[in-house]
Design a protein around this motif. Structure first.
Motif, PDB file in Angstrom:
ATOM      1  N   LEU A  61       0.849  -1.100  -0.052  1.00  0.00           N
ATOM      2  CA  LEU A  61       0.082  -0.068  -0.093  1.00  0.00           C
ATOM      3  C   LEU A  61       0.645   1.392  -0.096  1.00  0.00           C
ATOM      4  O   LEU A  61       0.768   2.251  -0.809  1.00  0.00           O
ATOM      5  CB  LEU A  61      -0.964   0.088   1.115  1.00  0.00           C
ATOM      6  N   SER A  62       2.037   1.267   0.773  1.00  0.00           N
ATOM      7  CA  SER A  62       2.886   2.353   0.818  1.00  0.00           C
ATOM      8  C   SER A  62       3.509   2.847  -0.498  1.00  0.00           C
ATOM      9  O   SER A  62       3.270   3.900  -0.986  1.00  0.00           O
ATOM     10  CB  SER A  62       3.910   2.102   1.821  1.00  0.00           C
ATOM     11  N   GLY A  63       3.724   1.915  -1.282  1.00  0.00           N
ATOM     12  CA  GLY A  63       4.253   1.875  -2.658  1.00  0.00           C
ATOM     13  C   GLY A  63       3.324   2.450  -3.378  1.00  0.00           C
ATOM     14  O   GLY A  63       3.633   3.246  -4.180  1.00  0.00           O
ATOM     15  N   VAL A  64       2.100   1.891  -3.462  1.00  0.00           N
ATOM     16  CA  VAL A  64       1.037   2.315  -4.271  1.00  0.00           C
ATOM     17  C   VAL A  64       0.607   3.520  -4.055  1.00  0.00           C
ATOM     18  O   VAL A  64       0.460   4.559  -4.848  1.00  0.00           O
ATOM     19  CB  VAL A  64      -0.141   1.303  -4.098  1.00  0.00           C
ATOM     20  N   LEU A  65       0.551   4.173  -3.020  1.00  0.00           N
ATOM     21  CA  LEU A  65       0.199   5.407  -2.733  1.00  0.00           C
ATOM     22  C   LEU A  65       1.146   6.623  -2.709  1.00  0.00           C
ATOM     23  O   LEU A  65       0.863   7.431  -3.259  1.00  0.00           O
ATOM     24  CB  LEU A  65      -0.207   5.470  -1.038  1.00  0.00           C
ATOM     25  N   SER A  66       2.784   6.150  -2.603  1.00  0.00           N
ATOM     26  CA  SER A  66       3.493   6.764  -2.784  1.00  0.00           C
ATOM     27  C   SER A  66       3.629   7.369  -4.281  1.00  0.00           C
ATOM     28  O   SER A  66       4.017   8.540  -4.676  1.00  0.00           O
ATOM     29  CB  SER A  66       4.958   6.185  -2.345  1.00  0.00           C
ATOM     30  N   ASN A  67       3.115   6.457  -5.363  1.00  0.00           N
ATOM     31  CA  ASN A  67       3.281   6.544  -6.473  1.00  0.00           C
ATOM     32  C   ASN A  67       1.948   7.287  -7.147  1.00  0.00           C
ATOM     33  O   ASN A  67       1.725   7.581  -8.215  1.00  0.00           O
ATOM     34  CB  ASN A  67       3.491   5.388  -7.315  1.00  0.00           C
ATOM     35  N   GLY A  68       0.878   7.333  -6.174  1.00  0.00           N
ATOM     36  CA  GLY A  68      -0.296   7.919  -6.719  1.00  0.00           C
ATOM     37  C   GLY A  68      -0.999   8.834  -5.800  1.00  0.00           C
ATOM     38  O   GLY A  68      -0.557  10.165  -6.034  1.00  0.00           O
ATOM     39  N   LEU A  69      -1.504   8.611  -4.796  1.00  0.00           N
ATOM     40  CA  LEU A  69      -2.580   9.521  -3.921  1.00  0.00           C
ATOM     41  C   LEU A  69      -1.611  10.581  -3.424  1.00  0.00           C
ATOM     42  O   LEU A  69      -1.756  11.651  -3.148  1.00  0.00           O
ATOM     43  CB  LEU A  69      -3.449   8.955  -3.131  1.00  0.00           C
ATOM     44  N   LEU A  70      -0.510  10.085  -2.850  1.00  0.00           N
ATOM     45  CA  LEU A  70       0.653  10.710  -1.963  1.00  0.00           C
ATOM     46  C   LEU A  70       2.039  11.088  -2.836  1.00  0.00           C
ATOM     47  O   LEU A  70       2.882  11.509  -2.147  1.00  0.00           O
ATOM     48  CB  LEU A  70       0.911  10.032  -0.693  1.00  0.00           C
ATOM     49  N   SER A  71       1.558  11.095  -4.208  1.00  0.00           N
ATOM     50  CA  SER A  71       3.075  11.663  -5.030  1.00  0.00           C
ATOM     51  C   SER A  71       3.408  12.776  -4.630  1.00  0.00           C
ATOM     52  O   SER A  71       4.391  13.453  -5.029  1.00  0.00           O
ATOM     53  CB  SER A  71       2.696  11.210  -6.325  1.00  0.00           C
ATOM     54  N   SER A  72       2.501  13.850  -4.389  1.00  0.00           N
ATOM     55  CA  SER A  72       2.823  15.309  -4.122  1.00  0.00           C
ATOM     56  C   SER A  72       3.610  15.443  -2.779  1.00  0.00           C
ATOM     57  O   SER A  72       4.028  16.598  -2.494  1.00  0.00           O
ATOM     58  CB  SER A  72       1.504  15.949  -4.087  1.00  0.00           C
ATOM     59  N   LEU A  73       3.680  14.345  -1.960  1.00  0.00           N
ATOM     60  CA  LEU A  73       4.749  14.272  -0.938  1.00  0.00           C
ATOM     61  C   LEU A  73       5.731  13.381  -0.764  1.00  0.00           C
ATOM     62  O   LEU A  73       5.778  12.201  -0.303  1.00  0.00           O
ATOM     63  CB  LEU A  73       3.648  14.018   0.522  1.00  0.00           C
ATOM     64  N   PRO A  74       6.755  13.554  -1.802  1.00  0.00           N
ATOM     65  CA  PRO A  74       8.020  12.716  -1.819  1.00  0.00           C
ATOM     66  C   PRO A  74       8.637  12.514  -0.760  1.00  0.00           C
ATOM     67  O   PRO A  74       8.961  13.363   0.217  1.00  0.00           O
ATOM     68  CB  PRO A  74       8.748  13.387  -2.888  1.00  0.00           C
ATOM     69  N   GLY A  75       9.000  11.314  -0.425  1.00  0.00           N
ATOM     70  CA  GLY A  75       9.611  10.931   0.977  1.00  0.00           C
ATOM     71  C   GLY A  75       8.958  10.511   1.856  1.00  0.00           C
ATOM     72  O   GLY A  75       9.438  10.036   2.908  1.00  0.00           O
ATOM     73  N   LEU A  76       7.362  10.354   1.715  1.00  0.00           N
ATOM     74  CA  LEU A  76       6.423   9.904   2.636  1.00  0.00           C
ATOM     75  C   LEU A  76       6.361   8.435   2.292  1.00  0.00           C
ATOM     76  O   LEU A  76       5.741   7.986   1.477  1.00  0.00           O
ATOM     77  CB  LEU A  76       5.463  10.604   2.715  1.00  0.00           C
ATOM     78  N   SER A  77       6.600   7.760   3.318  1.00  0.00           N
ATOM     79  CA  SER A  77       6.227   6.223   3.428  1.00  0.00           C
ATOM     80  C   SER A  77       5.163   6.353   4.325  1.00  0.00           C
ATOM     81  O   SER A  77       5.207   6.275   5.633  1.00  0.00           O
ATOM     82  CB  SER A  77       7.513   5.437   3.717  1.00  0.00           C
TER      83      SER A  77
END
Length: 427
Positions: free
Chosen positions: A368-384
């Motif tokens: 989930l962390s990988g999917v969200l980091s590349n999608g919904l949370l892509s505007s916050l790079p560095g956030l796992s």
């Protein structure tokens, strides 16, 4: 029987009634799975806050602002206007006029024991920023960032003594740069209008590109201290009368052994408020930890339900194996070892559910962390969003096993107290 013999026997006995054991393990699995995920969220978000703390500023500093004067008779809106105070400075912001710091306030801060230096921050309002291709953009500057560790996509933080600026990653493409790395070292122009209405252009070097963060470092370009000072001096020039310096806020850099509490008290005596980085982050941490604890409460409820399941499973097992218990005790097995046998069964059931739940939780969270980091949370790079601490995972597994042990004590004590003669006669 030795401990290893007891353990082997307990593991074998656990699977005698597969259906009951599987249902109990599933209940424990749900609790352990939820605890693992909520622990991962707490660790991940708090780690992100710690990594981006530099965007809020220096941890060994106080950020000082002027406090609005307390209400007095005649100061309320219904009571009429407040008497004019010529010594009081105001700073004009996008939300209206607020109390500002004066040179006298800066001197007071500098004279406090434990304060090594003071960096006043000017409020400047540039006219526009011009890209190398001539395209112009509205510009609202952030406050100079002196702290090391600011999360960057490329380059470095501005040199405080040079005319440099840190651009947000979202500005790179609109300004006509091919990439973050391409933007570093390039020159942009800031147009500034002074009090006489005259406009002057300042050539500024791009020192680096900032990542998005909770601190809002992605929303506005951040100038160096020197550039901020130059822009302010020109902004206030051209007036027919001398304009006193007015500062939005100031950074009080503290010595290593300075006590924050007494310094805050002295600032309060002069109608100033000092806050640390941790003060600013406190709300973030409180909200995050509160959410994590609420989620944990659901996991604990699931584990309590699983505990009753363990009690039921082992009580049924004791009843079904009454003659077997009587035979073991008749052959010389002590009540303590019988208690240990059933306790090990409970612990093993707890281990199965918690270990599987934790493993699936870590795998699910990582995906989930990988999917969200590349999608919904892509505007916050560095956030796992999910970040798992091995020590915390081990603690969760051990805690669930301990709960299972406690749940198994009632049936284990019942088995240990069985009278061997009566047990052998049990039908």
């Amino acid at each position: 029987m030795k401990f290893l013999d007891l353990l082997r026997t307990a593991i074998a006995n656990t699977f005698r009634s597969k259906a009951r054991t599987i249902l109990t393990v599933i209940a424990i699995f749900i609790g352990s799975f939820t605890l693992t995920l909520t622990s991962g969220i707490g660790t991940g978000v708090n780690d992100y806050i710690d990594k981006t703390v530099a965007a809020f500023g220096n941890q060994n500093a106080l950020y000082v602002q002027k406090v609005s004067e307390p209400s007095t008779p005649g100061s309320g809106q219904e009571d009429g206007p407040t008497e004019y105070d010529p010594e009081r400075a105001n700073v004009q912001t996008g939300f209206g006029s607020i109390a500002g710091l004066t040179d006298a306030d800066i001197d007071k801060i500098r004279d406090i024991d434990g304060v090594e230096s003071v960096d006043p921050m000017y409020m400047v309002t540039p006219t526009y920023l011009e890209a190398p291709d001539g395209k112009k953009f509205q510009l609202s500057l952030g406050f100079p960032a002196e702290a090391e560790g600011l999360q960057l996509e490329a380059g470095e933080t501005p040199d405080r003594s040079a005319d440099e600026i840190l651009l947000p990653a979202s500005w790179v493409a609109p300004l006509g740069f091919d990439s973050n790395e391409d933007a570093v070292g390039k020159t942009v122009t800031i147009a500034m209008r002074n009090a006489a209405g005259e406009t002057r252009a300042f050539d500024v070097r791009v020192s680096g590109i900032s990542q998005a963060s909770l601190a809002g470092a992605s929303t506005s370009p951040i100038p160096s201290s020197e550039l901020n000072r130059k822009l302010y001096e020109y902004q206030t020039s051209g007036s027919p009368r001398e304009m006193p310096n007015t500062y939005f806020t100031a950074t009080a850099n503290l010595s290593d052994n300075a006590e924050v509490g007494p310094i805050k008290s002295q600032l309060a005596d002069d109608d100033m408020l000092g806050v640390t980085v941790e003060d600013q982050l406190g709300m973030f941490r409180a909200v995050i930890n509160g959410i994590v604890w609420i989620l944990n409460s659901f996991a604990i409820i699931a584990l309590l339900a699983a505990g009753f399941g363990i009690v039921n499973t082992l009580l049924m097992s004791v009843q079904e194996r009454t003659r077997e218990i009587g035979l073991m005790k008749a052959m010389g097995m002590s009540g303590g070892k019988v208690f240990g046998l059933f306790s090990l069964e409970a612990i093993f059931i707890g281990f199965l559910g918690s270990a599987i739940g934790a493993a699936v939780g870590v795998a699910t969270g990582s995906i989930l962390s990988g999917v969200l980091s590349n999608g919904l949370l892509s505007s916050l790079p560095g956030l796992s969003l999910f970040l798992f601490d091995p020590l915390k995972i081990v603690i969760i597994i051990l805690a669930v096993m301990f709960i299972a042990f406690l749940a198994g004590t009632i049936p284990a004590m019942r088995a240990a107290r069985q009278d061997p003669i009566n047990a052998l006669r049990y039908e």
